[in-house]
Design a protein around this motif. Structure first.
Motif, mmCIF file in Angstrom:
data_model
loop_
_atom_site.group_PDB
_atom_site.id
_atom_site.type_symbol
_atom_site.label_atom_id
_atom_site.label_comp_id
_atom_site.label_asym_id
_atom_site.label_seq_id
_atom_site.Cartn_x
_atom_site.Cartn_y
_atom_site.Cartn_z
ATOM 1 N N ASP A 158 104.927 31.047 21.230
ATOM 2 C CA ASP A 158 105.317 32.326 21.071
ATOM 3 C C ASP A 158 104.399 33.456 21.530
ATOM 4 O O ASP A 158 104.238 34.606 21.320
ATOM 5 C CB ASP A 158 105.571 32.697 19.560
ATOM 6 N N ARG A 159 103.410 32.631 22.091
ATOM 7 C CA ARG A 159 102.117 33.320 22.782
ATOM 8 C C ARG A 159 102.594 34.450 23.899
ATOM 9 O O ARG A 159 103.710 33.836 24.540
ATOM 10 C CB ARG A 159 101.011 32.460 23.304
ATOM 11 N N PHE A 160 102.227 35.546 24.007
ATOM 12 C CA PHE A 160 102.598 36.662 25.012
ATOM 13 C C PHE A 160 102.313 36.034 26.309
ATOM 14 O O PHE A 160 101.397 35.827 26.532
ATOM 15 C CB PHE A 160 101.926 37.925 24.912
ATOM 16 N N ASP A 167 104.209 43.816 15.719
ATOM 17 C CA ASP A 167 103.205 43.388 16.546
ATOM 18 C C ASP A 167 101.974 44.577 16.716
ATOM 19 O O ASP A 167 100.764 44.114 16.569
ATOM 20 C CB ASP A 167 103.645 43.104 17.890
ATOM 21 N N ARG A 219 100.624 43.022 28.101
ATOM 22 C CA ARG A 219 101.793 43.954 27.430
ATOM 23 C C ARG A 219 101.380 44.578 26.149
ATOM 24 O O ARG A 219 101.968 45.432 25.722
ATOM 25 C CB ARG A 219 103.073 42.649 27.101
ATOM 26 N N ILE A 220 100.428 43.961 25.353
ATOM 27 C CA ILE A 220 100.076 44.263 24.053
ATOM 28 C C ILE A 220 99.464 45.778 24.451
ATOM 29 O O ILE A 220 99.839 46.695 23.492
ATOM 30 C CB ILE A 220 99.050 43.375 23.578
ATOM 31 N N VAL A 228 96.227 37.950 21.032
ATOM 32 C CA VAL A 228 97.539 37.304 21.454
ATOM 33 C C VAL A 228 97.749 35.898 20.480
ATOM 34 O O VAL A 228 99.011 35.792 20.069
ATOM 35 C CB VAL A 228 97.477 36.566 22.858
ATOM 36 N N TYR A 276 108.673 46.817 18.598
ATOM 37 C CA TYR A 276 107.247 46.516 18.562
ATOM 38 C C TYR A 276 106.508 46.624 17.386
ATOM 39 O O TYR A 276 105.321 46.453 17.030
ATOM 40 C CB TYR A 276 106.472 47.273 19.731
ATOM 41 N N SER A 332 99.389 38.883 28.361
ATOM 42 C CA SER A 332 98.825 39.420 27.337
ATOM 43 C C SER A 332 98.564 41.034 27.448
ATOM 44 O O SER A 332 98.699 41.695 26.353
ATOM 45 C CB SER A 332 97.395 38.783 27.312
#
Length: 181
Positions: free
Chosen positions: A78-80, A39, A85-86, A60, A36, A83
């Motif tokens: 490639d967007r989560f 990101d 999850r961030i 995102v 990670y 979201s």
């Protein structure tokens, strides 16, 4: 039924707890999954150096930019997909408000990330580098548009990118346009 720890075990546990907020933040960063890193670092740069509070849906979009492709580009696929999850990736360093604004969990997190006291050096943030990263992110994001204002409305980061890319470029002391010419 679980038993309480004995006094000796409790003292050992208490003595191993971080003594300062910086030590707490060190532990949080040390336990972030290596996968990670990019990101989380990008998210933290945006949260520390953005010109206004940013929404989770904007981050995102930021994380859907592929800097390794040539040329770098925004890749909508490639967007989560989830979201939130961030929030998990960034652990307890970030919070999400009811209106969707992503923020640092405490003002001390910002101070820590830009300080010389940071022990997890890979997360150390420089204003110059962060502003350059944000400016480039904005420009790459804007380069995907063909000109239709209807198209832009379905891209959450567009308003921020249009409004602030130049401010970030100026703060980074860079001539961003020449890099993309």
């Amino acid at each position: 039924i679980r038993r309480c720890q004995g006094p000796k075990a409790l003292r050992r546990t208490l003595s191993s707890l971080p003594k300062t907020l910086y030590e707490t933040d060190d532990r949080i960063l040390e336990h972030i999954d290596e996968g990670y890193f990019e990101d989380v670092r990008a998210t933290l740069q945006w949260l520390v150096f953005s010109m206004r509070p940013v929404k989770l849906k904007e981050i995102v979009e930021v994380l859907a930019i592929d800097f390794e492709s040539s040329p770098p580009q925004f890749i909508a696929e490639d967007r989560f997909p989830e979201s939130r999850r961030i929030l998990t990736m960034c652990s307890s360093l970030v919070t999400l408000s009811k209106d969707g604004v992503l923020g640092l969990s405490h003002f001390s997190v910002k101070e820590y990330l830009i300080s010389d006291s940071l022990n997890v050096k890979s997360y150390s943030l420089s204003a110059n580098i962060a502003h350059e990263f944000i400016a480039k992110t904005c420009i790459i994001y804007l380069m995907q548009f063909t000109g239709s204002s209807d198209e832009i409305e379905s891209f959450p980061l567009a308003d921020y990118a249009v409004a602030y890319w130049m401010d970030h470029a100026r703060n980074a002391n860079m001539d961003t346009l020449n890099e993309f010419a």
